[in-house]
Motif scaffolding. Sequence first.
Motif, PDB file in Angstrom:
ATOM      1  N   PHE A  20      60.130  24.081  40.808  1.00 43.59           N
ATOM      2  CA  PHE A  20      59.010  24.945  41.147  1.00 43.59           C
ATOM      3  C   PHE A  20      57.693  24.376  40.633  1.00 43.59           C
ATOM      4  O   PHE A  20      56.670  24.498  41.286  1.00 43.59           O
ATOM      5  N   HIS A 239      41.556  41.049  25.672  1.00 44.04           N
ATOM      6  CA  HIS A 239      40.951  40.551  26.907  1.00 44.04           C
ATOM      7  C   HIS A 239      39.567  40.016  26.676  1.00 44.04           C
ATOM      8  O   HIS A 239      39.014  39.337  27.524  1.00 44.04           O
TER       9      HIS A 239
ATOM     10  N   VAL B 110      54.269  27.753  41.123  1.00 46.64           N
ATOM     11  CA  VAL B 110      54.168  27.217  39.764  1.00 46.64           C
ATOM     12  C   VAL B 110      54.168  28.353  38.748  1.00 46.64           C
ATOM     13  O   VAL B 110      54.853  28.284  37.717  1.00 46.64           O
ATOM     14  N   TYR B 112      55.519  31.257  39.061  1.00 46.89           N
ATOM     15  CA  TYR B 112      56.886  31.780  38.983  1.00 46.89           C
ATOM     16  C   TYR B 112      57.769  30.867  38.150  1.00 46.89           C
ATOM     17  O   TYR B 112      58.545  31.327  37.308  1.00 46.89           O
ATOM     18  N   PHE B 114      56.908  28.959  35.742  1.00 49.31           N
ATOM     19  CA  PHE B 114      56.616  29.111  34.315  1.00 49.31           C
ATOM     20  C   PHE B 114      57.074  30.454  33.783  1.00 49.31           C
ATOM     21  O   PHE B 114      57.409  30.580  32.607  1.00 49.31           O
ATOM     22  N   CYS B 128      48.965  22.735  29.288  1.00 47.21           N
ATOM     23  CA  CYS B 128      48.244  21.887  30.239  1.00 47.21           C
ATOM     24  C   CYS B 128      47.554  22.723  31.313  1.00 47.21           C
ATOM     25  O   CYS B 128      46.467  22.382  31.778  1.00 47.21           O
ATOM     26  N   VAL B 129      48.198  23.836  31.708  1.00 45.89           N
ATOM     27  CA  VAL B 129      47.558  24.729  32.685  1.00 45.89           C
ATOM     28  C   VAL B 129      46.268  25.282  32.089  1.00 45.89           C
ATOM     29  O   VAL B 129      45.225  25.332  32.752  1.00 45.89           O
ATOM     30  N   MET B 132      43.606  22.840  32.171  1.00 43.71           N
ATOM     31  CA  MET B 132      43.020  22.742  33.499  1.00 43.71           C
ATOM     32  C   MET B 132      41.934  23.783  33.718  1.00 43.71           C
ATOM     33  O   MET B 132      40.954  23.544  34.409  1.00 43.71           O
ATOM     34  N   ILE B 133      42.149  24.976  33.152  1.00 45.69           N
ATOM     35  CA  ILE B 133      41.130  26.018  33.306  1.00 45.69           C
ATOM     36  C   ILE B 133      39.886  25.647  32.512  1.00 45.69           C
ATOM     37  O   ILE B 133      38.765  25.848  32.959  1.00 45.69           O
ATOM     38  N   ARG B 185      39.871  25.639  41.007  1.00 46.27           N
ATOM     39  CA  ARG B 185      40.294  26.705  40.092  1.00 46.27           C
ATOM     40  C   ARG B 185      41.780  27.070  40.207  1.00 46.27           C
ATOM     41  O   ARG B 185      42.154  28.231  40.012  1.00 46.27           O
ATOM     42  N   TYR B 191      47.638  30.891  36.276  1.00 47.38           N
ATOM     43  CA  TYR B 191      47.659  31.799  35.137  1.00 47.38           C
ATOM     44  C   TYR B 191      47.861  33.246  35.600  1.00 47.38           C
ATOM     45  O   TYR B 191      48.697  33.975  35.067  1.00 47.38           O
ATOM     46  N   ILE B 318      46.045  39.878  36.068  1.00 50.77           N
ATOM     47  CA  ILE B 318      44.891  39.342  35.355  1.00 50.77           C
ATOM     48  C   ILE B 318      44.990  39.744  33.903  1.00 50.77           C
ATOM     49  O   ILE B 318      44.690  38.987  32.998  1.00 50.77           O
ATOM     50  N   VAL B 319      45.458  40.979  33.698  1.00 53.24           N
ATOM     51  CA  VAL B 319      45.647  41.434  32.334  1.00 53.24           C
ATOM     52  C   VAL B 319      47.048  41.052  31.865  1.00 53.24           C
ATOM     53  O   VAL B 319      48.016  41.369  32.526  1.00 53.24           O
ATOM     54  N   GLY B 320      47.126  40.386  30.738  1.00 54.43           N
ATOM     55  CA  GLY B 320      48.406  39.824  30.317  1.00 54.43           C
ATOM     56  C   GLY B 320      49.392  40.842  29.822  1.00 54.43           C
ATOM     57  O   GLY B 320      49.119  41.885  29.383  1.00 54.43           O
TER      58      GLY B 320
END
Lengths: 304, 320
Positions: A20, A239, B110, B112, B114, B128-129, B132-133, B185, B191, B318-320
Amino acid sequence: MKRRRGLSLLQKRNVKGFMFILPWLVGFIIFYARSMFMTAQFSLSTMTTSAGGGYTLEWAGLSNYIYAFRAHGTFKQVLTTSILNMLVDVPLITFFSLFMAILLNRKFKGRTIVRAIFFLPIIMNSGAITSAMELARTMMSGGISSGASEISDAAASGVDVAYFIELFKNLAMPDKLLDYIVAAVARINDIISASGVQIIIFIAALQSIPGSMYEVAKIEGATAYETFWKVTFPMVMPHIITNVVYTVVDNFAKSDVVQLAYDTCFNEINYGLSSTMSLVSTVIVCVILVLVCGFIQKRTFYYN
Amino acid sequence: MQKIKIDAQTRNSMSAMQRSVKKGILGLAQFVVIVGICYVIVAPILGILVSSFMSDGDAYNPMVYMIPTAPTLQKYKTVIARLNYFPTMGRDLLYTLSLMIIQVFICSMVGYGFARFNFPFKKLLFACVVVMIVIPTNTIMLPLYMTFKNFNPFGLATLIKGKSINLLGTPVPMYLMTFLGCGLRSGLYIYIFNQFFRGLPKEIEEAAFVDGAGVWYTYFRIMLMNAMPSVITVAVFSMVWQYNDTFYAKLFLISENIVISKKISSLTAVIANEDKILDTTIQQLYLDAGIILIMVPIVLIYVFLQRYFIEGVERSGIVG
């Protein structure tokens, strides 16, 4: 007993999982890891492009760095102002967007329309549009003649800014703080247009706070002020880091130092120097990010 | 005794009145702030819209404010001709939408990967992700430019054609990068998807597994369908940002005939050259018409999707 050959079921599944992320991994190595390495390499050498499209590198040691910091006309100034601007903007944008998110999260008539308007700046966020908007804004607030400065904009609309500044000075407010607030008000527009995504993140965060917490606070007799500092703020805290990171990165990408590196690269055709500038500014921003995140993280309360 | 009772009553009614006054003032303050900020956002758009309908005379008439005396569509006609509007817009939308679809598929895959699988170095790779951000594209622009100028993957190009290929000037670099999860982005989208998939219950997949669904089937038919809120969020973000992007378009020298926002930046020069309009104030009117024209499709899509979008943002990861 013979050892089992092949992979276990779980291992097989994990291999599939690896499939994936494989496309991204290849892309990351080719486009990011390799490019970052190459940027570092370019910054340590003099680059000459050949007619066929290729290029040759010649080891130049730290000469690009020495040139950027000792001899270049504007690099140091631009770097400092960009970073100072960022440090001023980031808290402003973060708190403004938190405030707006709280307002937009309440129930009132016409909320859908207001929300749609608030996210318009995200849509209209491209160079050509922004510059035309700037012009349109000065035209709206009193024609071309009054577009000289942001303060005079406000003056044209009948508000005597100098009077207010004087008033607050007489109240013995520190000059530095006053300057900061005046600058913030004058740039309210930049702040609004830079805080679209942050408002979205905060709204989502506010929605995820369980309502029972507010009920408890109400039963215990907490005032709205106390509820905000004791319930809302700690719950939103994780956040704030996401938003600060996003704001810093976004702000940096639009800053003058990045523009300078771009111009040095494609207008002055000085690839080595441009790479040096990019690398130095990126490293500084990363250090700032790590410091700020560390600072906030210490004070963050994690619910789970 | 009587006195105390009356006191308590008046106090109660006083505090009730105070409360309602306080509430009224707060409501008013909220109203003023919201209306004020909405004005700041909408005013320039309104200004552009109005001036795009103005005739040349109106632009210099100080009496004209908000309502043009002689509204005209002539600016639009000229701009549509100069921008070659409909074919260019069609190509741009095709480019943007195709990239958007690739973004959604690759980034959700990707994310999914992770969120649901374990493999060696997973933590490091996810870092690494985040890198990238955080790393701005400007830091890696020169190597990217060089890579695509002399595109030569594993020496294959040299083997076949004898020399490396120059991919600049075509949209291929953008497709290639997006396909490999490194587009505009992409880190942010990965993310978002990762956070969302982590929030979904594991039982769904277990049920699918027990029923004999393979990993890919589960992902495409079950997980992706459940991830609609974040799919919409990412789709809107990626479409809008891709559409407005001029950085990559400039870096890869992608033709103006594909990226319309690049064309708009040279519009005033074209108008000056072809229509011999050298007055900058009048040129601005043409530019305003052009801006309205390029904003129309994206605003339409936004208005259409905005309800799902805002709901999606609230429910997505967006909210973890």
